[in-house]
Design a protein around this motif. Structure first.
Motif, PDB file in Angstrom:
ATOM      1  N   PRO A  34      -0.607  62.030  12.447  1.00  0.00           N
ATOM      2  CA  PRO A  34      -1.804  61.780  12.935  1.00  0.00           C
ATOM      3  C   PRO A  34      -2.396  63.484  13.542  1.00  0.00           C
ATOM      4  O   PRO A  34      -1.600  63.956  13.439  1.00  0.00           O
ATOM      5  CB  PRO A  34      -1.657  60.791  14.645  1.00  0.00           C
ATOM      6  CG  PRO A  34      -0.295  61.060  15.315  1.00  0.00           C
ATOM      7  CD  PRO A  34       1.241  61.386  13.216  1.00  0.00           C
ATOM      8  N   CYS A  35      -3.755  64.098  13.406  1.00  0.00           N
ATOM      9  CA  CYS A  35      -4.009  64.583  14.083  1.00  0.00           C
ATOM     10  C   CYS A  35      -3.603  64.789  15.259  1.00  0.00           C
ATOM     11  O   CYS A  35      -3.493  64.215  16.711  1.00  0.00           O
ATOM     12  CB  CYS A  35      -5.346  64.715  13.736  1.00  0.00           C
ATOM     13  SG  CYS A  35      -6.569  66.244  14.549  1.00  0.00           S
ATOM     14  N   VAL A  36      -3.476  66.349  15.316  1.00  0.00           N
ATOM     15  CA  VAL A  36      -2.535  66.595  16.569  1.00  0.00           C
ATOM     16  C   VAL A  36      -4.141  66.387  18.348  1.00  0.00           C
ATOM     17  O   VAL A  36      -3.851  66.062  19.271  1.00  0.00           O
ATOM     18  CB  VAL A  36      -2.628  67.725  16.612  1.00  0.00           C
ATOM     19  CG1 VAL A  36      -3.556  69.325  17.059  1.00  0.00           C
ATOM     20  CG2 VAL A  36      -1.597  68.628  17.924  1.00  0.00           C
ATOM     21  N   LEU A  37      -5.461  66.580  17.626  1.00  0.00           N
ATOM     22  CA  LEU A  37      -5.890  66.442  18.565  1.00  0.00           C
ATOM     23  C   LEU A  37      -7.292  65.585  18.667  1.00  0.00           C
ATOM     24  O   LEU A  37      -7.242  64.602  19.432  1.00  0.00           O
ATOM     25  CB  LEU A  37      -7.599  67.535  18.125  1.00  0.00           C
ATOM     26  CG  LEU A  37      -8.683  67.570  18.483  1.00  0.00           C
ATOM     27  CD1 LEU A  37      -8.472  68.538  20.335  1.00  0.00           C
ATOM     28  CD2 LEU A  37      -9.084  68.823  18.503  1.00  0.00           C
ATOM     29  N   CYS A  38      -7.347  64.181  17.227  1.00  0.00           N
ATOM     30  CA  CYS A  38      -7.995  63.377  17.994  1.00  0.00           C
ATOM     31  C   CYS A  38      -7.113  62.050  17.215  1.00  0.00           C
ATOM     32  O   CYS A  38      -7.803  61.021  17.222  1.00  0.00           O
ATOM     33  CB  CYS A  38      -9.322  62.878  16.481  1.00  0.00           C
ATOM     34  SG  CYS A  38      -8.529  62.995  14.586  1.00  0.00           S
ATOM     35  N   GLN A  39      -6.163  62.277  17.191  1.00  0.00           N
ATOM     36  CA  GLN A  39      -4.380  61.039  16.985  1.00  0.00           C
ATOM     37  C   GLN A  39      -4.978  60.502  15.716  1.00  0.00           C
ATOM     38  O   GLN A  39      -4.423  59.688  15.433  1.00  0.00           O
ATOM     39  CB  GLN A  39      -4.775  60.073  18.317  1.00  0.00           C
ATOM     40  CG  GLN A  39      -4.593  61.466  19.612  1.00  0.00           C
ATOM     41  CD  GLN A  39      -2.294  62.101  18.887  1.00  0.00           C
ATOM     42  OE1 GLN A  39      -2.016  61.260  18.350  1.00  0.00           O
ATOM     43  NE2 GLN A  39      -2.245  62.960  19.503  1.00  0.00           N
ATOM     44  N   SER A  76      -2.907  69.012  11.765  1.00  0.00           N
ATOM     45  CA  SER A  76      -4.895  68.735  12.273  1.00  0.00           C
ATOM     46  C   SER A  76      -5.411  68.230  10.815  1.00  0.00           C
ATOM     47  O   SER A  76      -5.222  68.486   9.778  1.00  0.00           O
ATOM     48  CB  SER A  76      -5.343  69.878  12.746  1.00  0.00           C
ATOM     49  OG  SER A  76      -5.470  71.080  11.970  1.00  0.00           O
ATOM     50  N   CYS A  77      -6.185  66.999  11.647  1.00  0.00           N
ATOM     51  CA  CYS A  77      -7.515  67.084  10.159  1.00  0.00           C
ATOM     52  C   CYS A  77      -8.207  67.672  10.515  1.00  0.00           C
ATOM     53  O   CYS A  77      -8.487  68.931  10.745  1.00  0.00           O
ATOM     54  CB  CYS A  77      -8.019  64.902  10.580  1.00  0.00           C
ATOM     55  SG  CYS A  77      -8.734  66.142  11.777  1.00  0.00           S
ATOM     56  N   SER A  78      -8.626  67.669   8.806  1.00  0.00           N
ATOM     57  CA  SER A  78      -9.810  68.975   8.061  1.00  0.00           C
ATOM     58  C   SER A  78     -10.914  68.819   8.897  1.00  0.00           C
ATOM     59  O   SER A  78     -11.701  70.019   9.648  1.00  0.00           O
ATOM     60  CB  SER A  78     -10.286  68.769   6.931  1.00  0.00           C
ATOM     61  OG  SER A  78     -10.488  67.606   6.460  1.00  0.00           O
ATOM     62  N   ARG A  79     -11.488  67.915   9.932  1.00  0.00           N
ATOM     63  CA  ARG A  79     -12.758  67.630  10.860  1.00  0.00           C
ATOM     64  C   ARG A  79     -12.635  67.846  11.580  1.00  0.00           C
ATOM     65  O   ARG A  79     -13.052  68.566  12.409  1.00  0.00           O
ATOM     66  CB  ARG A  79     -12.748  66.017  10.942  1.00  0.00           C
ATOM     67  CG  ARG A  79     -13.963  65.081  11.578  1.00  0.00           C
ATOM     68  CD  ARG A  79     -14.610  63.848  10.836  1.00  0.00           C
ATOM     69  NE  ARG A  79     -15.582  63.136  12.359  1.00  0.00           N
ATOM     70  CZ  ARG A  79     -15.496  62.589  13.136  1.00  0.00           C
ATOM     71  NH1 ARG A  79     -14.215  62.438  13.360  1.00  0.00           N
ATOM     72  NH2 ARG A  79     -16.275  62.492  13.919  1.00  0.00           N
ATOM     73  N   CYS A  80     -11.194  67.671  12.786  1.00  0.00           N
ATOM     74  CA  CYS A  80     -10.792  69.016  13.828  1.00  0.00           C
ATOM     75  C   CYS A  80     -11.400  70.070  13.440  1.00  0.00           C
ATOM     76  O   CYS A  80     -12.147  71.305  14.391  1.00  0.00           O
ATOM     77  CB  CYS A  80      -9.781  68.881  14.795  1.00  0.00           C
ATOM     78  SG  CYS A  80     -10.012  67.102  14.802  1.00  0.00           S
ATOM     79  N   ARG A  81     -10.829  70.870  12.196  1.00  0.00           N
ATOM     80  CA  ARG A  81     -10.587  72.441  12.121  1.00  0.00           C
ATOM     81  C   ARG A  81     -11.978  72.598  11.918  1.00  0.00           C
ATOM     82  O   ARG A  81     -12.115  73.643  12.591  1.00  0.00           O
ATOM     83  CB  ARG A  81      -9.693  72.631  11.098  1.00  0.00           C
ATOM     84  CG  ARG A  81      -8.556  73.303  10.706  1.00  0.00           C
ATOM     85  CD  ARG A  81      -7.382  73.308  10.175  1.00  0.00           C
ATOM     86  NE  ARG A  81      -7.831  72.344   8.905  1.00  0.00           N
ATOM     87  CZ  ARG A  81      -6.897  71.727   8.782  1.00  0.00           C
ATOM     88  NH1 ARG A  81      -6.285  71.064   8.965  1.00  0.00           N
ATOM     89  NH2 ARG A  81      -7.881  71.546   7.556  1.00  0.00           N
TER      90      ARG A  81
HETATM   91 ZN    ZN Z   1      -8.078  65.247  14.527  1.00  0.00          ZN
END
Ligand code: ZN
Ligand code: ZN
Length: 396
Positions: A34-39, A76-81
């Motif tokens: 899971p993405c560290v930010l948006c999970q 992290s996912c590309s969207r959050c980055r």
């Molecule tokens: Zn994310």
């Protein structure tokens, strides 16, 4: 009692189920990255481990904004980055803009104008109109606003007010002046003109500026009243009409604030006639010595290009014109033949020269028989021969 027992049982089972779900979700979380930010579960292609050096600033951003401390296994996912990059870019833009950015100057509020209540018996051009020329009254759409210097000039020369914002054909304007033919075209005038306080104040200021400028002028070829006809002849060796005629041929000299086309030609002709030094001319015309030099240079160039070449030299006339218009019947009978030759009579005994200002040379060059300053050549036949050869090569 049974009901209570049942309820207890159900509660326990629910707890177990929930605990089991939690376990499974945790175990599933490790596998699904899971993405560290948006999970949200990250796809392998867009998944990045964010513990490396390249992600230092991203980690700082996460900690600062979301209180997230990144562990070694976090991704992290590309969207959050992308979200982070965009916010970073926006903040850097605003910072750099702050340094250079200057608020646009607010449009100065238009001064409140008093109503045009003052009526003066001054002639004025009708208008201002956007769709017709204020001088020739032609209708169209490619007009220019008449500059204030020209409006003032029209007022001073013709006592006619051209309202601010009036438009005219670009062809009427020549530098800072209105062309002579345009000046005569001004017609269809109102007999009264309405002013307000600001208009009258501006007019007085502008007239004062022109008066101050003109007090330094000594000889001005532009205004008809400044130099008399006799002065024209004394300065230039030409009548006013001849001078106007020469000026009408010239288009290659630009009118500037300091000197107009007429002044330029006037300075050049004065120099030719009087032989005054540039320093002396600069005092007489009240123009800087550099301007005098430039005027003489441009007048000489323009005259050679647009005037002299039309009237002097072999190029100004064709062979046909000489045969048809400049050969007398007598000459044709005596010298002509079936070929229609060009007949020229050349006398090279004397060469006309400009009268010099130097007294001793004047005495030497003056011929009593001809009553003119001419130079007698030593070998007439030689000069004649050379001239004949030149002319034959041109007209045959
Ligand atoms: Zn994310
Ligand atoms: Zn016009």
């Amino acid at each position: 009692m049974n009901v209570f027992f049942l309820e207890y049982f159900l509660l326990t089972v629910t707890c177990f189920v929930l605990m089991d779900q939690g376990k499974s979700s945790r175990s599933c979380g490790l596998r699904s990255f899971p993405c560290v930010l948006c999970q949200k579960r990250t796809k392998p292609g867009e998944r990045r481990y964010v513990c490396g050096d390249a992600y230092n600033s991203f980690r700082k951003y996460l900690f600062k904004n979301f209180m997230i401390k990144v562990k070694e296994t976090d991704v992290s996912c590309s969207r959050c980055r992308n979200k982070y990059y965009r916010s970073n870019q926006a903040s850097s833009n605003t910072v750099s803009d702050d340094v250079v950015y200057q608020p646009p100057a607010k449009k100065a509020k238009q001064d409140l104008c008093s109503p045009k209540h003052i009526s003066l018996p001054l002639q004025s051009v009708k208008g201002p109109s956007h769709s017709s020329c204020c001088i020739c009254k032609r209708r169209g759409h490619k007009f220019v606003v008449v500059p204030s210097c020209i409006r003032n000039n029209v007022f001073i020369e013709k006592n006619v007010i051209v309202p601010a914002g009036s438009r005219c054909c670009p062809g009427h304007i020549d530098g800072d002046l209105l062309k002579d033919d345009a000046m005569t075209q001004i017609s269809d005038l109102k007999s009264e003109c309405q002013f307000n306080r600001t208009d009258i104040f501006n007019l007085l200021q502008q007239v004062r500026t022109i008066a101050l400028k003109n007090q330094n002028k000594r000889i001005d070829f532009d205004s008809d009243s400044f130099i008399s006809d006799a002065d024209y002849y004394n300065l230039l060796g030409l009548s006013r009409g001849s001078f106007d005629d020469i000026c009408s041929h010239i288009t290659d000299i630009r009118n500037t604030k300091n000197r107009s086309l007429r002044t330029c030609i006037g300075i050049y002709l004065t120099k030719l006639r009087s032989g005054m030094s540039n320093r002396l001319l600069s005092t007489v015309f009240n123009i800087g010595i550099d301007s005098i030099k430039r005027s003489i240079w441009s007048a000489r160039k323009a005259l050679a290009k647009e005037f002299t070449s039309n009237y002097i030299g072999f190029e100004h006339i064709t062979r046909k014109a000489v045969v048809e218009k400049h050969t007398t019947d007598l000459a044709k009978t005596l010298f002509g033949g079936p070929t229609d030759p060009v007949i020229l009579i050349i006398d090279g005994t004397y060469i006309y020269i400009q009268k010099s200002t130097q007294f001793s040379f004047q005495r030497r060059s003056f011929q009593h028989a001809q009553k003119e300053a001419i130079s007698k050549t030593n070998d007439d036949s030689h000069i004649n021969r050379i001239l004949c050869q030149c002319i034959r090569s041109i007209f045959q």
